[in-house]
Design an enzyme around this catalytic site. Sequence first.
Site, PDB file in Angstrom:
ATOM      1  N   CYS A   2       0.798  -1.227  -0.006  1.00 16.37           N
ATOM      2  CA  CYS A   2      -0.005   0.057  -0.104  1.00 16.37           C
ATOM      3  C   CYS A   2       0.878   1.194   0.188  1.00 16.37           C
ATOM      4  O   CYS A   2       1.962   1.235   0.812  1.00 16.37           O
ATOM      5  CB  CYS A   2      -0.719   0.064   0.990  1.00 16.37           C
ATOM      6  SG  CYS A   2      -2.266  -1.171   1.096  1.00 16.37           S
ATOM      7  N   ARG A  28       3.745  -0.432  -4.676  1.00 11.07           N
ATOM      8  CA  ARG A  28       3.613  -0.745  -3.400  1.00 11.07           C
ATOM      9  C   ARG A  28       2.017  -1.846  -3.283  1.00 11.07           C
ATOM     10  O   ARG A  28       1.851  -2.033  -2.307  1.00 11.07           O
ATOM     11  CB  ARG A  28       3.460   0.206  -2.479  1.00 11.07           C
ATOM     12  CG  ARG A  28       4.943   1.145  -2.541  1.00 11.07           C
ATOM     13  CD  ARG A  28       4.682   2.015  -1.641  1.00 11.07           C
ATOM     14  NE  ARG A  28       4.727   1.825  -0.004  1.00 11.07           N
ATOM     15  CZ  ARG A  28       5.751   1.502   0.484  1.00 11.07           C
ATOM     16  NH1 ARG A  28       6.827   1.888   0.162  1.00 11.07           N
ATOM     17  NH2 ARG A  28       5.674   1.074   2.088  1.00 11.07           N
ATOM     18  N   TRP A  71      -2.781  -2.653  -1.511  1.00 11.60           N
ATOM     19  CA  TRP A  71      -2.661  -4.080  -1.841  1.00 11.60           C
ATOM     20  C   TRP A  71      -3.540  -4.782  -0.795  1.00 11.60           C
ATOM     21  O   TRP A  71      -3.085  -4.641   0.265  1.00 11.60           O
ATOM     22  CB  TRP A  71      -1.088  -4.505  -1.501  1.00 11.60           C
ATOM     23  CG  TRP A  71      -0.762  -5.855  -1.881  1.00 11.60           C
ATOM     24  CD1 TRP A  71      -0.560  -6.501  -2.990  1.00 11.60           C
ATOM     25  CD2 TRP A  71      -0.843  -6.788  -0.798  1.00 11.60           C
ATOM     26  NE1 TRP A  71       0.009  -7.758  -3.108  1.00 11.60           N
ATOM     27  CE2 TRP A  71      -0.248  -7.987  -1.617  1.00 11.60           C
ATOM     28  CE3 TRP A  71      -0.967  -7.032   0.553  1.00 11.60           C
ATOM     29  CZ2 TRP A  71      -0.207  -9.304  -0.944  1.00 11.60           C
ATOM     30  CZ3 TRP A  71      -0.900  -8.307   1.091  1.00 11.60           C
ATOM     31  CH2 TRP A  71      -0.491  -9.257   0.228  1.00 11.60           C
ATOM     32  N   ASN A  97      -1.635   2.055   5.676  1.00  9.06           N
ATOM     33  CA  ASN A  97      -0.690   0.995   5.255  1.00  9.06           C
ATOM     34  C   ASN A  97      -0.306   0.247   6.619  1.00  9.06           C
ATOM     35  O   ASN A  97       0.197   1.023   7.497  1.00  9.06           O
ATOM     36  CB  ASN A  97       0.692   1.858   4.772  1.00  9.06           C
ATOM     37  CG  ASN A  97       1.773   0.713   4.472  1.00  9.06           C
ATOM     38  OD1 ASN A  97       1.218  -0.237   4.082  1.00  9.06           O
ATOM     39  ND2 ASN A  97       2.907   1.025   4.127  1.00  9.06           N
ATOM     40  N   GLY A  98      -0.421  -0.892   6.564  1.00 10.94           N
ATOM     41  CA  GLY A  98      -0.248  -1.859   7.641  1.00 10.94           C
ATOM     42  C   GLY A  98      -1.392  -2.958   7.865  1.00 10.94           C
ATOM     43  O   GLY A  98      -2.390  -2.894   7.067  1.00 10.94           O
ATOM     44  N   GLU A 468      16.749 -19.402  -6.510  1.00 13.28           N
ATOM     45  CA  GLU A 468      16.200 -17.742  -6.863  1.00 13.28           C
ATOM     46  C   GLU A 468      15.565 -17.961  -8.347  1.00 13.28           C
ATOM     47  O   GLU A 468      14.795 -17.043  -8.613  1.00 13.28           O
ATOM     48  CB  GLU A 468      17.497 -17.136  -6.817  1.00 13.28           C
ATOM     49  CG  GLU A 468      17.384 -15.625  -7.596  1.00 13.28           C
ATOM     50  CD  GLU A 468      16.305 -14.750  -7.180  1.00 13.28           C
ATOM     51  OE1 GLU A 468      15.630 -15.133  -6.116  1.00 13.28           O
ATOM     52  OE2 GLU A 468      16.025 -13.731  -7.982  1.00 13.28           O
ATOM     53  N   LYS A 472      12.197 -16.146  -9.462  1.00 13.53           N
ATOM     54  CA  LYS A 472      12.094 -15.151 -10.797  1.00 13.53           C
ATOM     55  C   LYS A 472      11.217 -15.433 -11.715  1.00 13.53           C
ATOM     56  O   LYS A 472      10.253 -14.806 -12.349  1.00 13.53           O
ATOM     57  CB  LYS A 472      13.526 -14.882 -11.336  1.00 13.53           C
ATOM     58  CG  LYS A 472      14.368 -13.879 -11.089  1.00 13.53           C
ATOM     59  CD  LYS A 472      14.053 -12.430 -10.609  1.00 13.53           C
ATOM     60  CE  LYS A 472      13.325 -12.300  -9.671  1.00 13.53           C
ATOM     61  NZ  LYS A 472      14.049 -12.453  -8.412  1.00 13.53           N
ATOM     62  N   GLU A 475       7.438 -15.519 -10.544  1.00 15.53           N
ATOM     63  CA  GLU A 475       6.645 -14.258 -10.177  1.00 15.53           C
ATOM     64  C   GLU A 475       6.204 -13.374 -11.495  1.00 15.53           C
ATOM     65  O   GLU A 475       5.259 -12.712 -11.407  1.00 15.53           O
ATOM     66  CB  GLU A 475       7.228 -13.253  -9.050  1.00 15.53           C
ATOM     67  CG  GLU A 475       8.541 -12.823  -9.501  1.00 15.53           C
ATOM     68  CD  GLU A 475       9.312 -12.116  -8.245  1.00 15.53           C
ATOM     69  OE1 GLU A 475       8.641 -11.743  -7.557  1.00 15.53           O
ATOM     70  OE2 GLU A 475      10.673 -12.126  -8.297  1.00 15.53           O
ATOM     71  N   HIS A 491      15.715 -38.215  -5.919  1.00 17.16           N
ATOM     72  CA  HIS A 491      14.946 -38.376  -4.816  1.00 17.16           C
ATOM     73  C   HIS A 491      13.347 -38.160  -4.729  1.00 17.16           C
ATOM     74  O   HIS A 491      12.659 -37.755  -3.978  1.00 17.16           O
ATOM     75  CB  HIS A 491      15.478 -37.825  -3.421  1.00 17.16           C
ATOM     76  CG  HIS A 491      17.443 -38.373  -3.373  1.00 17.16           C
ATOM     77  ND1 HIS A 491      17.381 -39.662  -2.999  1.00 17.16           N
ATOM     78  CD2 HIS A 491      18.148 -37.606  -3.833  1.00 17.16           C
ATOM     79  CE1 HIS A 491      18.592 -39.786  -2.851  1.00 17.16           C
ATOM     80  NE2 HIS A 491      19.291 -38.699  -3.316  1.00 17.16           N
ATOM     81  N   LYS A 586       5.839  -4.641  -3.972  1.00 15.74           N
ATOM     82  CA  LYS A 586       7.163  -4.408  -4.010  1.00 15.74           C
ATOM     83  C   LYS A 586       7.931  -4.891  -2.660  1.00 15.74           C
ATOM     84  O   LYS A 586       8.716  -5.542  -2.227  1.00 15.74           O
ATOM     85  CB  LYS A 586       7.956  -3.048  -4.579  1.00 15.74           C
ATOM     86  CG  LYS A 586       9.393  -2.806  -4.439  1.00 15.74           C
ATOM     87  CD  LYS A 586       9.911  -3.932  -5.680  1.00 15.74           C
ATOM     88  CE  LYS A 586      11.260  -3.921  -5.524  1.00 15.74           C
ATOM     89  NZ  LYS A 586      11.955  -4.941  -6.180  1.00 15.74           N
TER      90      LYS A 586
HETATM   91  O1  M6R Z   1      12.704  -5.607  -0.147  1.00 14.01           O
HETATM   92  P1  M6R Z   1      13.221  -6.934   0.415  1.00 14.01           P
HETATM   93  O2  M6R Z   1      14.587  -7.181  -0.293  1.00 14.01           O
HETATM   94  O3  M6R Z   1      13.365  -7.265   1.971  1.00 14.01           O
HETATM   95  O4  M6R Z   1      12.022  -7.926  -0.279  1.00 14.01           O
HETATM   96  C1  M6R Z   1      12.167  -9.390   0.195  1.00 14.01           C
HETATM   97  C2  M6R Z   1      11.005 -10.025  -0.906  1.00 14.01           C
HETATM   98  O5  M6R Z   1       9.808  -9.564  -0.543  1.00 14.01           O
HETATM   99  C3  M6R Z   1      11.721  -9.983  -2.344  1.00 14.01           C
HETATM  100  O6  M6R Z   1      12.916 -10.315  -2.580  1.00 14.01           O
HETATM  101  C4  M6R Z   1      10.661 -10.652  -3.260  1.00 14.01           C
HETATM  102  O7  M6R Z   1      10.745 -11.945  -3.028  1.00 14.01           O
HETATM  103  C5  M6R Z   1      11.097 -10.370  -4.637  1.00 14.01           C
HETATM  104  N1  M6R Z   1       9.687 -10.044  -5.058  1.00 14.01           N
HETATM  105  C6  M6R Z   1      11.609 -11.210  -5.489  1.00 14.01           C
HETATM  106  O8  M6R Z   1      11.954 -10.713  -6.710  1.00 14.01           O
END
Ligand code: M6R
Length: 591
Positions: A2, A28, A71, A97-98, A468, A472, A475, A491, A586
């Site tokens: 948010c 956000r 959000w 926000n929160g 990782e 990527k 998402e 396994h 984000k």
């Molecule tokens: O702002 P941060 O690095 O703490 O965020 C952590 C995760 O929310 C962030 O890395 C998220 O997994 C990304 N969308 C990955 O690309």
Amino acid sequence: MCGIIGYWNTKKESFKILFESLKKLEYRGYDSFGFATLFNNQLFLTKQTGKVSEAKCEASPGTLGIAHTRWATHGKVNEKNTHPHTDCAGKIAVVHNGIIENFQELKLQLEKNHLFLSETDTEVIPHLIENYLKKGMNLKQAIIKTGTLLKGRNAFVVLNSDTKEIIAFRNGSPLIVGIKKDNGCSEVFIASDIQAFLDKTKNVMYLDDNEIVIVKEIPEFYDVKTGVQIQKRIIKIELDVESAEKGDYSHYMLKEIMEQKKTLTRVINQDSKELMHVAQKINNAKGIFFIGCGTAARVCHTAEYIFSIVANKHVNFVPASEFENYKHFLVPETLVIAISQSGETADVLDALKIAKKRGSKIISIVNTPNSSVTTIADFNFLINAGPEKAVASTKATTAQIVIVMLLAYACAGKLIEGNRILVDVAGKVNDMLNPRYNQHIKNLAKKIYQNQNIFIIGRGINYPMALESAIKIIEVSYIHAQGFAGGELKHGPIAMIEKNTPVIALVANDELKNEIISNAIEVKSRGAYVIGIAPENNEVFDYWIKTPDVSEVVSSIVNLIPIQLLSYYLGTFRGHNVDYPRSLAKSVTVK
Ligand code: M6R
């Protein structure tokens, strides 16, 4: 999650300014958005579902206003649940926000005398304020009383039509004041992020937790616990507007991937005395924990390998959301190293609170200066990657890995060697990011974007990188992707491999090369379409993406670059707006 804004001035119409500012906070949260402006003692509300950047809105009048991009946490995505929320009389509008953890009990009490229109937790705020005003408090007192009742991490901005005031409260979620004075016109902003007003002013004042600010020509800050007024300095920030804009790129994600041509060189440029100072702390610590979430957690996981290879040192990786389970191991000599792009991730902040309580020391590796993590940490490394706006983290990730490597080399007493290796890799990444390379990866994306599953395998340091890679791909493309340690395939996961299932092997020119190639052969014999991300071609690869021939530790950086590009192209071929993936935001500022 948010984005919230308040805007105060005496001459200009606020709506257009809020509308443009809100677009900058869209990263956000982008489920719905809303505005409240004040004109002739009356509040004008505008609410819509969807993205503000794609919306057309009729402007409402007034020089004061607040706005919100949502959000969704409590309540479905619909206009009813869209902020701002108001009190019964429609005089107090609130953007928030929160998460108000105790909203149910508060609502239960309030419902006896107040009419609730939404399913949100936020709506208790205007009704609480309304209650306290009725009891004779002024707005400032009512907001302090309300804010201190709320459990959880919260920030909210209030616009009151009776007193024509904007007041903001912060406890756990960021809020920054921006001040502009131009030709006799004063403008004051309050927002979740500097980005909201960076094109208007670079003069800011930071609101800290448990503080409120009365937003006016000369903003007044108060400590909510003592009620005492606080004097704040105006800080001139260095960020430039262009760094936060897309420029000629179709998406922030692509822009940010390409920016790694510069960000890697920039991040290497750390103060060596500071690195050595922190390295000494690491070497003397009783237990070292790297903590982070999502992609940052994968960097923390990578740190285990980096410290083992470079410094022969054991460090622990724990996802921040699981850190509480490790609290028994924390003593004052323990070092907790938090990695976060935003510096606002709720799980990270909670983990740091636990560490602080146990007296442990905290080091941070963050991108956002003055973020909450930096204010808690005892020492901060800024990665200086510039604003990262696409939800998928790219340039921040590789910059975070660089800091981890510098620390590991410093711990091993080989900082000069580490610097040399990293300068070399920055040059190699610069060479990789060229139009031909991009096209080669785009061609691969075209071949596999209709697949349902993609698997990624790696060994050693390329195991966390495989994890990782899956984040990527998932998402931004919504293709089911999973990363595995090459040795783990047989396994269980190998059962998922059928004809033409894409399997990406992350290969480094190291001792594990033959083993990961063997794993690739195993999946190939079950029909997989094998994609090798490797310095050398191999007959098992159906498609080869060449990477520079670098050492095992550095392969974590060079192998990620093609994965970032591949994810980007998979997402765009599937028709998604890769900058704003569904259901994500984000900064994850809620638990
Ligand atoms: O702002 P941060 O690095 O703490 O965020 C952590 C995760 O929310 C962030 O890395 C998220 O997994 C990304 N969308 C990955 O690309």
